[in-house]
Structure formats: structure tokens, C-alpha cells
Design a protein around this motif. Structure first.
Motif, PDB file in Angstrom:
ATOM      1  N   GLU A  82       0.811  -1.218   0.000  1.00  0.00           N
ATOM      2  CA  GLU A  82       0.000   0.000   0.000  1.00  0.00           C
ATOM      3  C   GLU A  82       0.849   1.275   0.000  1.00  0.00           C
ATOM      4  OE1 GLU A  82       0.068  -2.293   2.343  1.00  0.00           O
ATOM      5  OE2 GLU A  82      -0.060  -1.446   4.369  1.00  0.00           O
ATOM      6  N   ASP A  83       2.146   1.104   0.283  1.00  0.00           N
ATOM      7  CA  ASP A  83       3.040   2.270   0.305  1.00  0.00           C
ATOM      8  C   ASP A  83       3.945   2.330  -0.920  1.00  0.00           C
ATOM      9  OD1 ASP A  83       2.029   3.045   2.760  1.00  0.00           O
ATOM     10  OD2 ASP A  83       3.481   1.848   3.874  1.00  0.00           O
ATOM     11  N   MET A  84       3.647   1.522  -1.920  1.00  0.00           N
ATOM     12  CA  MET A  84       4.533   1.439  -3.071  1.00  0.00           C
ATOM     13  C   MET A  84       4.253   2.502  -4.130  1.00  0.00           C
ATOM     14  SD  MET A  84       5.226  -2.593  -3.688  1.00  0.00           S
ATOM     15  CE  MET A  84       6.244  -3.557  -2.569  1.00  0.00           C
ATOM     16  N   ALA A  85       3.767   3.637  -3.699  1.00  0.00           N
ATOM     17  CA  ALA A  85       3.615   4.785  -4.594  1.00  0.00           C
ATOM     18  C   ALA A  85       3.956   6.038  -3.805  1.00  0.00           C
ATOM     19  CB  ALA A  85       2.197   4.879  -5.133  1.00  0.00           C
ATOM     20  N   ARG A  86       4.540   6.996  -4.473  1.00  0.00           N
ATOM     21  CA  ARG A  86       4.896   8.245  -3.819  1.00  0.00           C
ATOM     22  C   ARG A  86       5.044   9.307  -4.900  1.00  0.00           C
ATOM     23  NH1 ARG A  86      11.326   7.285  -2.316  1.00  0.00           N
ATOM     24  NH2 ARG A  86      12.108   7.613  -4.435  1.00  0.00           N
ATOM     25  N   THR A  87       5.279  10.533  -4.458  1.00  0.00           N
ATOM     26  CA  THR A  87       5.561  11.585  -5.420  1.00  0.00           C
ATOM     27  C   THR A  87       6.942  12.143  -5.119  1.00  0.00           C
ATOM     28  OG1 THR A  87       4.822  13.685  -6.303  1.00  0.00           O
ATOM     29  CG2 THR A  87       4.455  13.303  -3.980  1.00  0.00           C
ATOM     30  N   SER A  88       7.580  12.679  -6.138  1.00  0.00           N
ATOM     31  CA  SER A  88       8.919  13.216  -5.923  1.00  0.00           C
ATOM     32  C   SER A  88       8.884  14.452  -5.026  1.00  0.00           C
ATOM     33  CB  SER A  88       9.575  13.546  -7.264  1.00  0.00           C
ATOM     34  OG  SER A  88       8.736  14.365  -8.035  1.00  0.00           O
ATOM     35  N   LEU A  89       7.705  15.099  -4.927  1.00  0.00           N
ATOM     36  CA  LEU A  89       7.545  16.174  -3.942  1.00  0.00           C
ATOM     37  C   LEU A  89       7.291  15.511  -2.596  1.00  0.00           C
ATOM     38  CD1 LEU A  89       5.193  18.907  -5.450  1.00  0.00           C
ATOM     39  CD2 LEU A  89       7.602  19.129  -4.913  1.00  0.00           C
ATOM     40  N   THR A 108       5.908  15.833   0.272  1.00  0.00           N
ATOM     41  CA  THR A 108       4.983  16.585   1.118  1.00  0.00           C
ATOM     42  C   THR A 108       4.603  15.762   2.338  1.00  0.00           C
ATOM     43  OG1 THR A 108       3.176  15.745  -0.259  1.00  0.00           O
ATOM     44  CG2 THR A 108       4.041  17.920  -0.784  1.00  0.00           C
ATOM     45  N   PRO A 110       2.213  13.782   4.889  1.00  0.00           N
ATOM     46  CA  PRO A 110       0.967  13.026   4.734  1.00  0.00           C
ATOM     47  C   PRO A 110      -0.239  13.887   5.108  1.00  0.00           C
ATOM     48  CG  PRO A 110       2.625  11.692   5.832  1.00  0.00           C
ATOM     49  CD  PRO A 110       3.191  13.094   5.728  1.00  0.00           C
ATOM     50  N   GLN A 140       6.460  14.330  -9.491  1.00  0.00           N
ATOM     51  CA  GLN A 140       6.429  13.171 -10.381  1.00  0.00           C
ATOM     52  C   GLN A 140       6.002  11.959  -9.564  1.00  0.00           C
ATOM     53  OE1 GLN A 140       7.273  12.450 -13.863  1.00  0.00           O
ATOM     54  NE2 GLN A 140       6.294  10.573 -13.129  1.00  0.00           N
ATOM     55  N   GLN A 142       5.891   8.265  -8.512  1.00  0.00           N
ATOM     56  CA  GLN A 142       6.848   7.164  -8.599  1.00  0.00           C
ATOM     57  C   GLN A 142       6.227   5.927  -7.966  1.00  0.00           C
ATOM     58  OE1 GLN A 142      10.167   8.987  -6.488  1.00  0.00           O
ATOM     59  NE2 GLN A 142      11.171   9.490  -8.411  1.00  0.00           N
ATOM     60  N   TRP A 163      12.739   2.879  -6.932  1.00  0.00           N
ATOM     61  CA  TRP A 163      11.593   3.723  -7.252  1.00  0.00           C
ATOM     62  C   TRP A 163      11.746   4.195  -8.695  1.00  0.00           C
ATOM     63  CZ3 TRP A 163       7.403   4.396  -4.171  1.00  0.00           C
ATOM     64  CH2 TRP A 163       7.529   4.019  -2.820  1.00  0.00           C
ATOM     65  N   ALA A 186      -1.048   0.459  -4.452  1.00  0.00           N
ATOM     66  CA  ALA A 186      -1.143   1.649  -3.595  1.00  0.00           C
ATOM     67  C   ALA A 186      -2.341   2.521  -3.969  1.00  0.00           C
ATOM     68  CB  ALA A 186       0.137   2.467  -3.701  1.00  0.00           C
ATOM     69  N   GLN A 216      -8.637   1.006  -0.073  1.00  0.00           N
ATOM     70  CA  GLN A 216      -8.213   0.272   1.119  1.00  0.00           C
ATOM     71  C   GLN A 216      -8.404   1.121   2.368  1.00  0.00           C
ATOM     72  OE1 GLN A 216      -3.651   0.061   0.948  1.00  0.00           O
ATOM     73  NE2 GLN A 216      -4.235   0.705  -1.109  1.00  0.00           N
ATOM     74  N   GLN A 233      -0.177  13.289  -3.491  1.00  0.00           N
ATOM     75  CA  GLN A 233       0.051  11.844  -3.364  1.00  0.00           C
ATOM     76  C   GLN A 233      -0.970  11.029  -4.148  1.00  0.00           C
ATOM     77  OE1 GLN A 233       2.769  10.909  -1.882  1.00  0.00           O
ATOM     78  NE2 GLN A 233       3.317  12.916  -1.076  1.00  0.00           N
ATOM     79  N   ARG A 235      -9.105   4.870   1.775  1.00  0.00           N
ATOM     80  CA  ARG A 235      -8.241   5.600   0.841  1.00  0.00           C
ATOM     81  C   ARG A 235      -8.485   5.092  -0.575  1.00  0.00           C
ATOM     82  NH1 ARG A 235      -1.812   4.976   1.297  1.00  0.00           N
ATOM     83  NH2 ARG A 235      -2.146   3.396  -0.310  1.00  0.00           N
TER      84      ARG A 235
END
Lengths: 137, 232
Positions: free
Chosen positions: A64-71, A73, A75, B39, B41, B50, B71, B75, B94, B108
Motif C-alpha cells: 500500500e506504500d509502493m507509490a509516492r511523489t517526488s515532492l 509533502t 501526509p 512526479q 513514482q 523507485w 497503492a 483500502q 500523493q 483511501r
């Protein structure tokens, strides 16, 4: 305004060095006497094992944490905790407080900028959800 | 097909929308270079790295798996907040939408959000909802796109409609902001910055969200991109 300090920092000063540290040094010296070649060989193996252990410690994120943004920020829930804290500090209705930007300060804390009915605030919150400071800007 | 805010009515009839427009222009002018740094990832378990997740990779992933990365799937997650259950929080950076639940939890959902220069922030509410909503392309899209022009009077709801299966219309007070949370015919775009400011979800997810929200529910849209705030 500050709310406590990070736990686990500065609590253990002044303790004597454990005796077992000296024991380990002695054992190491004895091994150097046995064979330098063996030491080099064992040293190499130990280094390889250490690297393998380090690699093994870097476990992948949960699915569930396998996505993120390069920013990087903060949570969303931490941003809103800051908004709630600012509403209390600024004595304004919480519907008038909105985070406007955020960023990671280090591995465990975030800085959040907020607008509270036209007044600007900065909030620092840690990843455990503890608001560390709220300051007008 | 690119989704857009439903611009059936001119902006000058809605002060909130006009202010938003000013904010969007300012964001486009001032934040372009900074917003471009954002971006999406995803973690590649095979290479343990990543990797950037763009439209091309998103299409490939969806074609292989027939679903978005885990993600971005619906969920339950821990969510520490003082907001009431039923409140919607949108984190465009996000690409998550949270529906606050009791007991420090939230549901979410993955979302697609405004592309560069189209992000916005504010505290609004769900003014009304619709099942299989009609989509009315804005005048500028009608002018440039023959496919949109044939729907100038409104495209009826259905599986090809870009608003998807459901729409939640976001209001500021009694004013329609022109922004919506809606479904999509392009499910692979979840997790990307693709829209003109609307929040898009997979049809299954918007149907689920629609079944859970009440008219009047508070919607907090967190700032997307960098540090310029022009809320509704």
C-alpha cells in the motif's frame, strides 16, 4: 509554541562504557596473532556478510506504500493535525485554516505552512502525529 | 478524452469560480517550474528501485494487470484527524482521496488530479450528486475539438461519458465551483496529473464513495504542487 521535545535524545548521557566492549577488543587482538591471511580472509567474509545484512535490512515498502511523489509533502493527516493546532493557536474557526504547502524536514518530521483566515503560520509535526511547534510567519 | 470542469455556466455568474480562475492562472504562471518537479513514482519490486510512473508506464501496467498499482486501490488506512467521519480529504500530491471513518481510520482511494497549472485548494462541500452524469464540454474545448463539439449541448451519461458512473459536485456555500469528483473512462490515469482540475476515480471507486457520502459533506482539498495558495 513548543510541545515537548523529541523522545530518546539526551536521556542516556553519563553512563559508563560497558565492560564487555573491552572483552571484544581482546578477542580481536588474539585473532590477529593467529594468522594475518586468515584475518584477511575472514575480514572479507565478514564484510560481505555485513553488506548482505545491510541489504537485507532495506526491506521493500508495504504494497500500500509502493507509490509516492517526488515532492516529499507531509501526509494528509499530519497536515490536518497542524491545521487543527493552528486553529487553536490562532483562535479561528477550523474551516478557515488550510495547509498551503509542506515539506519533509528529515526522516521523521515535516514542516507545514498554513493560511488561517489570511494569517500565515508554520507548523512542525513528526511522523507520529505529535505537533512540535506552531509559529506565526 | 480529457476531462474538464463542467463549464455549463459562464464563470462570471459565479464569484467563487472567478476567484478560482484567477488562482489557476496565477498558479500556471508562478508555479509551472516548481509543479513540474512533482512526479509520481512507484516501487519496482524486481529492481528494488523507485521508478517514475508516467502515462506510458501507467498504460502498460494497466494492460498487464487490468488494475492500477496496489497503492492506488481502495483500502482502509490509519488516519489521525479531528475531522468528523464522512469528511473527504483530497491529497492531490500523493494522488489519494480519504473518506474519514470512525476510530482513526479512513478509506483511501487512488485518484487522478489536475495537471500542471490546474491544481487548486480549498474547503468546499458536496453540493449535489448524480448517477451517470451528463457532461457538457467547455466552450474552448468545443471550439478546438470536433469530438467535443458534437456534445456542445451535453453528452448523456453512459459508459463512454468522461464523467463516468457518478459525480459529486463541489460547492462553495451555495455556489457551484465547477469542480467535481467523478468516475472515468480512462482508469489507467489514476495516480497521474491529467485533468483540468477535477478529481477522477475508477468507476468502482466513485460508485463506492457515492454510496457512502452525504450531501453537505465537508471536502478539504489540500494544496497540490508548490507553495501558492489561491483557494476557492
Amino acid at each position: 509554541m513548543f510541545f515537548g521535545r523529541p523522545s530518546g535524545i539526551g536521556d542516556k548521557g553519563g553512563h559508563p562504557i560497558p565492560q564487555e566492549t573491552d572483552d571484544r577488543q581482546t578477542i580481536g587482538e588474539e585473532r590477529t596473532v593467529v594468522s594475518k591471511g586468515m584475518l584477511r580472509s575472514k575480514g572479507f567474509v565478514a564484510a560481505a556478510l555485513a553488506l548482505a545484512m545491510i541489504g537485507g535490512c532495506q526491506s521493500p515498502p508495504k504494497p500500500e506504500d509502493m507509490a509516492r511523489t517526488s515532492l516529499q509533502t507531509a501526509p494528509a493527516d499530519l497536515q490536518l493535525l497542524c491545521a487543527h493546532a493552528v486553529a487553536g493557536t490562532a483562535q479561528v474557526d477550523s474551516t478557515k485554516v488550510l495547509p498551503t504547502s509542506s515539506r519533509a524536514l528529515d526522516a521523521t518530521s515535516y514542516s507545514v505552512d498554513l493560511d488561517a483566515g489570511g494569517r500565515k503560520f508554520n507548523c512542525v509535526v513528526d511522523s507520529a502525529g505529535s505537533v512540535k511547534s506552531v509559529t506565526p510567519v | 478524452m480529457t476531462d474538464t470542469p463542467d463549464t455549463k455556466y459562464p464563470d462570471r455568474s459565479r464569484p467563487g469560480a472567478r476567484r478560482l480562475g484567477i488562482g489557476l492562472i496565477a498558479a500556471a504562471l508562478c508555479l509551472g517550474p516548481l509543479a513540474a518537479l512533482a512526479q509520481t513514482q512507484i516501487y519496482d519490486a524486481r529492481t528494488k528501485k523507485w521508478v517514475d510512473y508516467d502515462k506510458k508506464k501507467a498504460r502498460q501496467y494497466f494492460a498487464r494487470n487490468n488494475q492500477v498499482p496496489e497503492a492506488f486501490r481502495r483500502q482502509a488506512v490509519p488516519f489521525r484527524t479531528a475531522e468528523k467521519p464522512g469528511t473527504i480529504i483530497i491529497d492531490g500530491n500523493q494522488h489519494f482521496l480519504y473518506l474519514v471513518q470512525p476510530g482513526g481510520q479512513a478509506i483511501r482511494y487512488g485518484i487522478g488530479v489536475g495537471r500542471e497549472g490546474f491544481g487548486w485548494a480549498g474547503i468546499v462541500r458536496v453540493g449535489r450528486t448524480a448517477e451517470w452524469p451528463t457532461w457538457t464540454p467547455p466552450a474552448e474545448m468545443v471550439a478546438r475539438d470536433p469530438n467535443a463539439a458534437k456534445w456542445a449541448a451535453g453528452m448523456p451519461g453512459g459508459p463512454d461519458n468522461p464523467l463516468g458512473a457518478r459525480a459529486l459536485y463541489l460547492y462553495e456555500g451555495d455556489q457551484d465551483t465547477i469542480y467535481r469528483i467523478h468516475g472515468t473512462v480512462e482508469p489507467w490515469t489514476i495516480g497521474l496529473d491529467v485533468s483540468s482540475g477535477c478529481i477522477r476515480m475508477n468507476n468502482d471507486d466513485i460508485v463506492d464513495l457515492h454510496s457512502r457520502v452525504e450531501i453537505g459533506a465537508k471536502v478539504i482539498v489540500l494544496m497540490q504542487g508548490a507553495a501558492l495558495y489561491k483557494g476557492v
